[in-house]
Write a protein that holds these residues in place. Structure first.
Motif, short mmCIF file in Angstrom:
data_model
loop_
_atom_site.label_atom_id
_atom_site.label_comp_id
_atom_site.label_asym_id
_atom_site.label_seq_id
_atom_site.Cartn_x
_atom_site.Cartn_y
_atom_site.Cartn_z
N ASP A 437 0.85 -1.18 0.00
CA ASP A 437 0.00 0.00 0.00
C ASP A 437 0.89 1.23 0.00
OD1 ASP A 437 -2.26 1.61 0.19
OD2 ASP A 437 -2.19 1.62 2.38
N ASP A 438 0.47 2.26 -0.70
CA ASP A 438 1.16 3.54 -0.68
C ASP A 438 0.19 4.55 -0.09
OD1 ASP A 438 2.22 6.06 -1.25
OD2 ASP A 438 3.27 5.34 -3.02
N PRO A 439 0.27 4.77 1.24
CA PRO A 439 -0.72 5.63 1.90
C PRO A 439 -0.77 7.03 1.30
CG PRO A 439 0.60 4.44 3.52
CD PRO A 439 1.24 4.22 2.19
N GLU A 440 0.40 7.59 0.95
CA GLU A 440 0.41 8.95 0.41
C GLU A 440 -0.36 9.01 -0.90
OE1 GLU A 440 3.56 12.45 -0.96
OE2 GLU A 440 4.28 10.65 0.06
N LEU A 441 -0.09 8.07 -1.79
CA LEU A 441 -0.79 8.06 -3.07
C LEU A 441 -2.28 7.76 -2.87
CD1 LEU A 441 -0.57 8.34 -6.10
CD2 LEU A 441 -0.01 5.91 -6.24
N ILE A 493 4.90 18.95 9.37
CA ILE A 493 3.78 18.62 10.26
C ILE A 493 4.36 18.13 11.57
CG2 ILE A 493 1.68 17.26 10.54
CD1 ILE A 493 1.70 16.88 7.46
N PHE A 494 3.87 18.69 12.67
CA PHE A 494 4.35 18.29 13.99
C PHE A 494 3.18 17.81 14.85
CE2 PHE A 494 7.60 21.18 12.48
CZ PHE A 494 8.77 20.52 12.84
N LYS A 495 3.49 16.88 15.72
CA LYS A 495 2.48 16.34 16.64
C LYS A 495 3.05 16.36 18.06
CE LYS A 495 -0.32 12.21 17.56
NZ LYS A 495 0.15 11.98 18.93
N GLU A 506 7.15 16.43 17.94
CA GLU A 506 7.98 15.67 17.02
C GLU A 506 7.37 15.74 15.63
OE1 GLU A 506 8.12 11.69 18.43
OE2 GLU A 506 6.01 11.27 18.01
N GLU A 507 8.24 15.68 14.64
CA GLU A 507 7.76 15.75 13.26
C GLU A 507 7.12 14.43 12.86
OE1 GLU A 507 9.35 16.75 8.73
OE2 GLU A 507 10.75 16.78 10.42
N VAL A 508 6.03 14.50 12.11
CA VAL A 508 5.40 13.30 11.56
C VAL A 508 5.31 13.47 10.05
CG1 VAL A 508 4.07 12.79 13.64
CG2 VAL A 508 3.06 14.23 11.88
N ASP A 509 5.29 12.37 9.32
CA ASP A 509 5.23 12.47 7.87
C ASP A 509 3.78 12.59 7.40
OD1 ASP A 509 4.17 9.91 8.02
OD2 ASP A 509 6.03 8.93 7.42
N PHE A 510 3.64 12.80 6.10
CA PHE A 510 2.32 13.01 5.52
C PHE A 510 1.40 11.82 5.78
CE2 PHE A 510 -0.60 12.18 2.02
CZ PHE A 510 -1.31 13.37 1.94
N ALA A 513 0.11 11.83 9.36
CA ALA A 513 -0.79 12.96 9.58
C ALA A 513 -2.14 12.72 8.90
CB ALA A 513 -0.15 14.24 9.05
N ALA A 514 -2.09 12.19 7.68
CA ALA A 514 -3.34 11.93 6.95
C ALA A 514 -4.19 10.90 7.68
CB ALA A 514 -3.02 11.46 5.53
#
Length: 660
Positions: A437-441, A493-495, A506-510, A513-514
């Protein structure tokens, strides 16, 4: 060292990678194996997130069909079907099987590769790196000979002849009192090893006389082992001297004449030896109308163009002069060869990833074919009615890997158990890759569909004001906040999280975050509590720190004099409360100019003299700005993905209320 990557953390790549490397300092790969591997894994994830994500887009077949299936149908495009690779077994008669087995035993257990590890016999202590380098060379040369043996009798005999010649010349020099050791080109040697170019390796080793030693500098065992190795090589040469038939080649010709798929299609044959490639060209051309071409590092640009014209379905000047191309790994990447739908691996593709890359040349979405065919050759020893050909082939592969021991990783390029390798080489999953799976796509595809099917809602989302915020219940132990921030073209994006010390960000990736932002249409909006603003400030501060760390990384090693003073002054006044983002961006631009060496020493000295004992940030800023002509910035502030100009902005936030 300035990069154009968006993340300020990796603007200075040398500093970034040195930082990762320092985490391994003091760890021994063997004694601290678990901790060492853990740090390597963390570093790999860091590189993936901060470097590779902006450089590479990996889209597997399953990801493309899963997310772009409708588009493919509209354009009448499809991927061809890929079946399991077909195994081709070739047998030895009893005599040849005995020769093959004896040869493997000599290569692995008797031959010491003394010619290639002279430092191990030197009468002085070696550094750990020197010892490791020599051991690696021994392993690489052993694997090279085994690959040649499996590739073709012709290529193997050529390699053995070169080894013998090299040993004889080396011993001749030793007896004259000279020993020449090649350390200068060790990296080049490894490059040749990767390309299975043992002829160039031999030439490089023989010709490089950068380091000379006297024969008496070595232990007596050195010449003893050299002569024993030469004797072993001549024994191997003697074993094969009367072998006239090549059962692998004979099986190949038979298959090309009888297999319906191979008789009627263009074929791409891969081998790991260029000598095998050119030998096959010579042997097959008389049988197949001179429509066979070998392609390797020996080949010219004109020959490459000829292959493309005959095999690339998108080539302008398509031709049919070639039906069978036999290539080394040089054609496994970077070209389309989809006028063919057949890949034949003449040598065992010990690293299954290579098989995927090779088939990728023909597994194209615009292929005219419905099916992709893959054939893999396997030695099965002598015919034995009591075991199947598959069992015999598996036993041969297992023998190769087990006999090599720790050096097996040099053969397969990864840790693979012997009983798994055959299974992977005969499985379609090794060709098409794992379903993933490609979550970003997936999320981007969702937004694309939303844009096309609900324009009103999509436009409403587009027009959300900056600093938009919301709240919902979320399954975590503590309340937290996710914030999307932007400065120039840098987006992060930070959480927040909470521990005993308080709120941390801390930084989280797309992707993460999505997943957090994603909500059901019936999800209830919660009330935003005062606690939210503490979390928001933490995220904003963490984002600001990214740029502070960047400016700190601009300091060149060994700064002295006025340049160091000006950097220190700028750092002292940067982010002063009275400054706007415009002033701060300008000062960071000055730091960049100094790091790049773009400010003349006279200009820096004039600024320092003008500042003198001034301690008001705005007045210092004015002196700096008046002292640097505008044209200095014109070639520096080039808009790129790493452009950080503009003020820091909060785009949106979501407050995550702990579910009770």
């Amino acid at each position: 060292h300035k990069s154009t990557l968006r993340n300020p953390k990796v603007k200075d790549l040398e500093r970034y990678f040195n930082g990762l490397q320092s985490k391994l300092k003091g760890l021994d790969r063997q004694q601290d194996k678990e901790e060492y591997l853990s740090v390597v894994k963390e570093n790999a994830e860091d590189i993936r997130k901060n470097v590779l994500k902006d450089l590479m887009v990996r889209r597997t077949r399953s990801v493309i069909t899963g997310n772009y299936g409708d588009d493919l149908k509209k354009q009448n495009l499809k991927f061809p079907e890929v079946g399991d690779p077909e195994a081709i077994y070739y047998n030895f008669d009893e005599e040849l099987d005995s020769i093959f087995t004896d040869t493997v035993d000599i290569i692995v257990n008797q031959f010491k590769y003394t010619r290639y590890t002279p430092l191990l016999y030197l009468e002085r202590s070696l550094t750990t790196i020197e010892k490791l380098s020599q051991r690696n060379m021994q392993g690489f040369m052993r694997v090279l000979l085994l690959k040649r043996l499996e590739s073709s009798i012709f290529a193997f005999n050529k390699s053995i002849s070169r080894f013998i010649y090299s040993y004889e010349k080396f011993i001749e020099q030793y007896q004259k009192g000279n020993v020449y050791v090649s350390k200068k080109h060790i990296n080049k040697i490894f490059e040749y090893l990767d390309n299975d170019d043992d002829e160039s390796i031999q030439k490089l080793i023989d010709e490089d006389k950068a380091t000379a030693y006297a024969s008496e500098d070595f232990y007596d065992e050195f010449i003893v082992d050299l002569k024993a190795d030469l004797k072993a090589l001549k024994n191997i040469q003697g074993l094969w001297s009367n072998v006239k038939n090549d059962p692998k080649l004979e099986k190949f010709i038979e298959l090309l004449k009888t297999d319906p798929v191979l008789k009627n299609n263009k074929l791409i044959v891969f081998t790991e030896s260029k000598e095998t490639a050119h030998h096959l060209e010579e042997m097959l051309n008389p049988v197949f109308d001179n429509k066979v071409r070998a392609f390797s590092s020996f080949s010219s640009p004109a020959e490459r163009t000829e292959v493309i014209d005959n095999f690339d379905a998108n080539a302008r000047n398509q031709k049919d002069d070639i039906r069978i191309v036999i290539s080394t790994e040089i054609l496994a990447e970077g070209v389309n060869l989809h006028r063919s739908n057949v890949v034949i691996n003449y040598d065992i593709p010990w690293n299954p990833t290579r098989m995927m890359q090779r088939v990728g040349r023909i597994n194209r979405v615009d292929s005219k074919f419905d099916t992709i065919y893959t054939y893999n050759f396997f030695p099965a020893g002598q015919i034995n009615e009591n075991i199947s050909l598959q069992e015999a082939a598996e036993a041969k592969i297992e023998a190769f890997i087990e006999m090599l021991g720790n050096d097996a990783r040099l053969l397969t390029d990864e840790e693979i158990k012997s009983h798994d390798l055959y299974k992977r080489l005969t499985s379609r999953e090794s060709i098409i890759g794992d379903d993933e799976d490609d979550p970003e796509l997936r999320h981007l595809t969702f937004l694309r569909k939303l844009r096309d099917t609900d324009k009103e809602l999509f436009n409403k989302i587009k027009k959300l004001p900056k600093k938009a915020r919301s709240a919902k219940k979320y399954t975590e132990d503590n309340t937290s906040t996710v914030t999307f921030l932007r400065k120039g073209k840098v987006r992060k994006i930070f959480k927040t999280t909470r521990n005993a010390q308080g709120i941390l960000s801390e930084e989280v990736d797309f992707d993460m975050a999505a997943e957090i932002f994603e909500s059901d249409i019936n999800t209830k909006r919660e009330k935003i509590e005062p606690e939210f603003y503490k979390h928001l400030e933490s995220n904003k501060k963490e984002f600001a720190d990214v740029f502070i760390k960047e400016s700190e990384s601009l300091k060149p090693a060994g700064n002295r004099g006025n340049k160091a003073k000006l950097i220190q002054i700028i750092r002292a006044i940067e982010d002063s409360p009275e400054f706007t983002e415009i002033e701060n961006d300008y000062l960071r631009g000055v730091l960049t100019l100094m790091r790049d060496g773009s400010l003349p020493k006279a200009t820096i000295k004039k600024i320092i003299d003008g500042i003198k004992n001034e301690n008001t940030p705005f007045k210092i800023y004015g002196k700096i700005k008046s002292g640097i002509p505008e044209q200095f910035f014109q070639s520096t502030f080039v808009t790129s993905s790493a452009d950080t100009r503009g003020k820091r902005e909060v785009i949106l936030s979501e407050y995550l209320v702990r579910s009770s």
